[in-house]
Scaffold this motif. Structure first.
Motif, PDB file in Angstrom:
ATOM      1  N   ARG A 114      17.386 -68.689  67.973  1.00  0.00           N
ATOM      2  CA  ARG A 114      17.379 -70.117  68.322  1.00  0.00           C
ATOM      3  C   ARG A 114      16.218 -70.480  69.241  1.00  0.00           C
ATOM      4  NH1 ARG A 114      21.953 -71.150  73.049  1.00  0.00           N
ATOM      5  NH2 ARG A 114      20.872 -69.887  74.586  1.00  0.00           N
ATOM      6  N   LEU A 115      15.470 -69.481  69.739  1.00  0.00           N
ATOM      7  CA  LEU A 115      14.331 -69.730  70.618  1.00  0.00           C
ATOM      8  C   LEU A 115      13.057 -69.153  70.009  1.00  0.00           C
ATOM      9  CD1 LEU A 115      13.337 -70.953  73.262  1.00  0.00           C
ATOM     10  CD2 LEU A 115      13.932 -68.800  74.407  1.00  0.00           C
ATOM     11  N   LEU A 116      12.858 -69.433  68.709  1.00  0.00           N
ATOM     12  CA  LEU A 116      11.602 -69.097  68.044  1.00  0.00           C
ATOM     13  C   LEU A 116      11.287 -67.601  68.071  1.00  0.00           C
ATOM     14  CD1 LEU A 116       9.624 -72.111  69.500  1.00  0.00           C
ATOM     15  CD2 LEU A 116      10.297 -71.841  67.109  1.00  0.00           C
ATOM     16  N   GLY A 117      12.307 -66.776  68.186  1.00  0.00           N
ATOM     17  CA  GLY A 117      12.095 -65.342  68.197  1.00  0.00           C
ATOM     18  C   GLY A 117      11.687 -64.774  69.541  1.00  0.00           C
ATOM     19  N   VAL A 118      11.670 -65.624  70.565  1.00  0.00           N
ATOM     20  CA  VAL A 118      11.253 -65.194  71.903  1.00  0.00           C
ATOM     21  C   VAL A 118      12.412 -64.474  72.595  1.00  0.00           C
ATOM     22  CG1 VAL A 118      10.470 -65.982  74.174  1.00  0.00           C
ATOM     23  CG2 VAL A 118       9.571 -67.046  72.083  1.00  0.00           C
ATOM     24  N   VAL A 119      12.095 -63.361  73.244  1.00  0.00           N
ATOM     25  CA  VAL A 119      13.121 -62.556  73.893  1.00  0.00           C
ATOM     26  C   VAL A 119      13.513 -63.138  75.245  1.00  0.00           C
ATOM     27  CG1 VAL A 119      13.695 -60.274  74.776  1.00  0.00           C
ATOM     28  CG2 VAL A 119      12.284 -60.499  72.720  1.00  0.00           C
ATOM     29  N   GLN A 120      12.532 -63.521  76.048  1.00  0.00           N
ATOM     30  CA  GLN A 120      12.805 -63.963  77.405  1.00  0.00           C
ATOM     31  C   GLN A 120      13.405 -65.368  77.438  1.00  0.00           C
ATOM     32  OE1 GLN A 120       9.898 -62.752  76.390  1.00  0.00           O
ATOM     33  NE2 GLN A 120       9.608 -60.840  77.512  1.00  0.00           N
ATOM     34  N   SER A 121      14.315 -65.585  78.362  1.00  0.00           N
ATOM     35  CA  SER A 121      14.872 -66.919  78.571  1.00  0.00           C
ATOM     36  C   SER A 121      13.839 -67.808  79.243  1.00  0.00           C
ATOM     37  CB  SER A 121      16.119 -66.842  79.444  1.00  0.00           C
ATOM     38  OG  SER A 121      15.764 -66.452  80.766  1.00  0.00           O
ATOM     39  N   GLN A 122      14.141 -69.102  79.316  1.00  0.00           N
ATOM     40  CA  GLN A 122      13.227 -70.036  79.971  1.00  0.00           C
ATOM     41  C   GLN A 122      13.011 -69.650  81.438  1.00  0.00           C
ATOM     42  OE1 GLN A 122      14.014 -74.190  79.228  1.00  0.00           O
ATOM     43  NE2 GLN A 122      13.162 -74.816  81.186  1.00  0.00           N
ATOM     44  N   ALA A 123      14.085 -69.254  82.116  1.00  0.00           N
ATOM     45  CA  ALA A 123      13.959 -68.863  83.521  1.00  0.00           C
ATOM     46  C   ALA A 123      13.090 -67.616  83.662  1.00  0.00           C
ATOM     47  CB  ALA A 123      15.349 -68.617  84.112  1.00  0.00           C
ATOM     48  N   GLN A 124      13.258 -66.666  82.751  1.00  0.00           N
ATOM     49  CA  GLN A 124      12.449 -65.443  82.809  1.00  0.00           C
ATOM     50  C   GLN A 124      10.986 -65.735  82.525  1.00  0.00           C
ATOM     51  OE1 GLN A 124      14.747 -63.288  79.880  1.00  0.00           O
ATOM     52  NE2 GLN A 124      15.760 -62.024  81.442  1.00  0.00           N
ATOM     53  N   ARG A 125      10.711 -66.618  81.554  1.00  0.00           N
ATOM     54  CA  ARG A 125       9.325 -66.938  81.220  1.00  0.00           C
ATOM     55  C   ARG A 125       8.619 -67.635  82.371  1.00  0.00           C
ATOM     56  NH1 ARG A 125      11.751 -69.164  76.820  1.00  0.00           N
ATOM     57  NH2 ARG A 125      10.782 -71.198  77.167  1.00  0.00           N
ATOM     58  N   ALA A 126       9.384 -68.391  83.168  1.00  0.00           N
ATOM     59  CA  ALA A 126       8.784 -69.101  84.289  1.00  0.00           C
ATOM     60  C   ALA A 126       8.260 -68.146  85.357  1.00  0.00           C
ATOM     61  CB  ALA A 126       9.799 -70.061  84.906  1.00  0.00           C
ATOM     62  N   GLN A 127       8.720 -66.897  85.353  1.00  0.00           N
ATOM     63  CA  GLN A 127       8.320 -65.934  86.372  1.00  0.00           C
ATOM     64  C   GLN A 127       7.211 -64.987  85.899  1.00  0.00           C
ATOM     65  OE1 GLN A 127       9.688 -66.358  89.395  1.00  0.00           O
ATOM     66  NE2 GLN A 127      10.855 -68.037  88.431  1.00  0.00           N
ATOM     67  N   THR A 128       6.751 -65.132  84.679  1.00  0.00           N
ATOM     68  CA  THR A 128       5.754 -64.214  84.136  1.00  0.00           C
ATOM     69  C   THR A 128       4.569 -64.980  83.572  1.00  0.00           C
ATOM     70  OG1 THR A 128       6.697 -64.197  81.897  1.00  0.00           O
ATOM     71  CG2 THR A 128       7.618 -62.641  83.487  1.00  0.00           C
ATOM     72  N   THR A 129       3.557 -64.222  83.151  1.00  0.00           N
ATOM     73  CA  THR A 129       2.365 -64.842  82.555  1.00  0.00           C
ATOM     74  C   THR A 129       2.350 -64.711  81.043  1.00  0.00           C
ATOM     75  OG1 THR A 129       1.139 -62.762  82.808  1.00  0.00           O
ATOM     76  CG2 THR A 129       0.996 -64.389  84.618  1.00  0.00           C
ATOM     77  N   SER A 130       3.396 -64.128  80.469  1.00  0.00           N
ATOM     78  CA  SER A 130       3.434 -63.938  79.029  1.00  0.00           C
ATOM     79  C   SER A 130       4.888 -63.896  78.564  1.00  0.00           C
ATOM     80  CB  SER A 130       2.720 -62.646  78.639  1.00  0.00           C
ATOM     81  OG  SER A 130       2.650 -62.526  77.222  1.00  0.00           O
ATOM     82  N   TYR A 131       5.081 -63.752  77.273  1.00  0.00           N
ATOM     83  CA  TYR A 131       6.418 -63.582  76.703  1.00  0.00           C
ATOM     84  C   TYR A 131       6.267 -62.818  75.396  1.00  0.00           C
ATOM     85  CZ  TYR A 131       4.941 -67.695  74.022  1.00  0.00           C
ATOM     86  OH  TYR A 131       4.239 -68.572  73.232  1.00  0.00           O
ATOM     87  N   GLN A 132       7.384 -62.338  74.861  1.00  0.00           N
ATOM     88  CA  GLN A 132       7.364 -61.545  73.636  1.00  0.00           C
ATOM     89  C   GLN A 132       8.112 -62.268  72.523  1.00  0.00           C
ATOM     90  OE1 GLN A 132       8.892 -57.922  75.854  1.00  0.00           O
ATOM     91  NE2 GLN A 132       7.669 -56.932  74.242  1.00  0.00           N
TER      92      GLN A 132
END
Length: 382
Positions: free
Chosen positions: A213-231
């Motif tokens: 439901r999130l385009l195949g992205v593993v990290q949640s929105q909160a997790q993505r806000a703390q990093t410079t990338s996502y998977q």
């Protein structure tokens, strides 16, 4: 004399609000929580608690729930999905969206629901899932075939769009171990304005559904806000439910016991009122095993009666034209005699929480008048 009805009786279905939804939405808007937020996650937790399950995953619509469920069950090209033809076309479109083949089956005309033998007679070596529809809100017990289907690696994906809150034995629909999909569209027993939810079978399946439901992205929105990338780890779609829709659902859930009580009362009022009409068969939703979503009858000369009721200002409808007869699905057409008979006779009467007992009496009186008018015209022609 033609019966005069209140405007509410002139609507086939209508959303019912309890007065708190607007304030809940305003709070979300004021906080700037327009997308998937902690409000959505709170809605998921509340739904899971209400149903007595470990997890629930909210999506943007009931159709999105069906599509995501099939993806999570790894249904795809070369697979068959057994599905009743008597359902809204969204059920079939979800099957086509994953590249699978719908195998249409008949229904029990007394309930408009599929039965165990109808399902098992359609299962082949290519079957990857069966998708029963809990029509009108009626719970279906699949305990007798669940083990056999599991042994053949066939998933049960319940289309429970009509059945949120319906009891299934001592539990509610969604808590019996199948991959279950609910719809919270505008006229459902519980509405989010638009939305849906999936009840996964396992923790791993819940993780898969959340990734899809999130385009195949593993990290949640909160997790993505703390990093410079996502998977991105697989195929996915933007199917999240917004905090705006979840806020409406939370306000509705606070009053759901009132909704289920009212709907059962109204359906029983219809049952008593319709008992005196000759030639009318009430489709059985069994209010002890459902939170009724529809009130439907089987009648002769349905199209003519439909026109007569519309002329009287009564909001009747047809749920649903059989899918195996639709042009888009013609290549999978097969002989389904019960469904075709029901498709010619089924009429949906106004059913929503704005109705009063007097409204129902007026609807049934108008139906009796329409039946007499149509019957007299038929006799005159013959």
């Amino acid at each position: 004399m033609t019966t005069t009805v209140r405007p509410d009786a002139g609507r086939n279905a209508s959303p019912y609000l309890y007065g708190e939804e607007a304030a809940e939405v305003a709070r979300v808007l004021e906080a700037g929580q327009y997308g998937h937020t902690d409000v959505t996650e709170e809605f998921e937790r509340r739904i899971a608690s209400f149903l007595g399950v470990s997890d629930a995953v909210a999506v943007m619509s009931g159709t999105a729930a069906l599509h995501t469920a099939l993806l999570a069950a790894e249904v795809g090209p070369g697979h068959e999905v057994v599905v009743p033809s008597m359902t809204f076309c969204a059920t079939v479109q979800a099957i086509l969206a994953v590249g699978a083949t719908p195998v249409f089956v008949d229904v029990d005309p007394a309930t408009l629901c599929v039965t165990d033998p109808l399902i098992m007679d359609a299962v082949t070596d290519h079957t990857r899932a069966v998708m029963p529809v809990l029509f009108g809100g009626r719970a279906i017990d699949f305990s007798r075939i669940r083990r056999e289907l599991a042994a053949r690696d066939i998933a049960i994906v319940e289309d429970a769009a009509h059945a949120f809150g319906s009891p299934n034995g001592t539990r509610r629909v969604g808590a019996t171990g199948d991959l279950t999909c609910f719809s919270f569209g505008p006229i459902k027993n519980l509405t989010c304005g638009q939305g849906g939810i999936l009840i996964p079978r396992t923790r791993a399946e819940a993780d898969t559904i959340r990734r899809i439901r999130l385009l195949g992205v593993v990290q949640s929105q909160a997790q993505r806000a703390q990093t410079t990338s996502y998977q991105v780890e697989g195929f996915g779609l933007r199917y999240q439910m917004s905090g705006i829709n979840a806020a409406i659902g939370l306000a509705q859930l606070d009053h759901f016991e009132k909704a289920e009580t009212t709907r059962r009362i109204l359906w029983r009022v219809y049952r008593r009122a319709l008992a005196g009409l000759d030639g009318v068969t009430l489709v059985d939703v069994d209010p002890d095993r459902s939170v009724p979503h529809l009130c439907q009858v089987l009648i002769p000369h349905r199209d003519e009666v439909h026109a007569q009721m519309k002329a009287r200002g009564i909001g009747v409808g047809v749920h649903y034209p059989p899918n195996h007869l639709q042009p888009a699905f013609a290549q999978w057409r097969r002989d389904l005699p019960a469904t075709e008979q029901v498709g010619r006779e089924v009429l949906t009467l106004p059913f929503h929480q704005h109705l009063t007992e007097n409204d129902i009496d007026q609807v049934v009186t108008a139906l009796g008048q329409a039946l007499k008018t149509v019957g007299a015209a038929s006799c005159a022609r013959s």
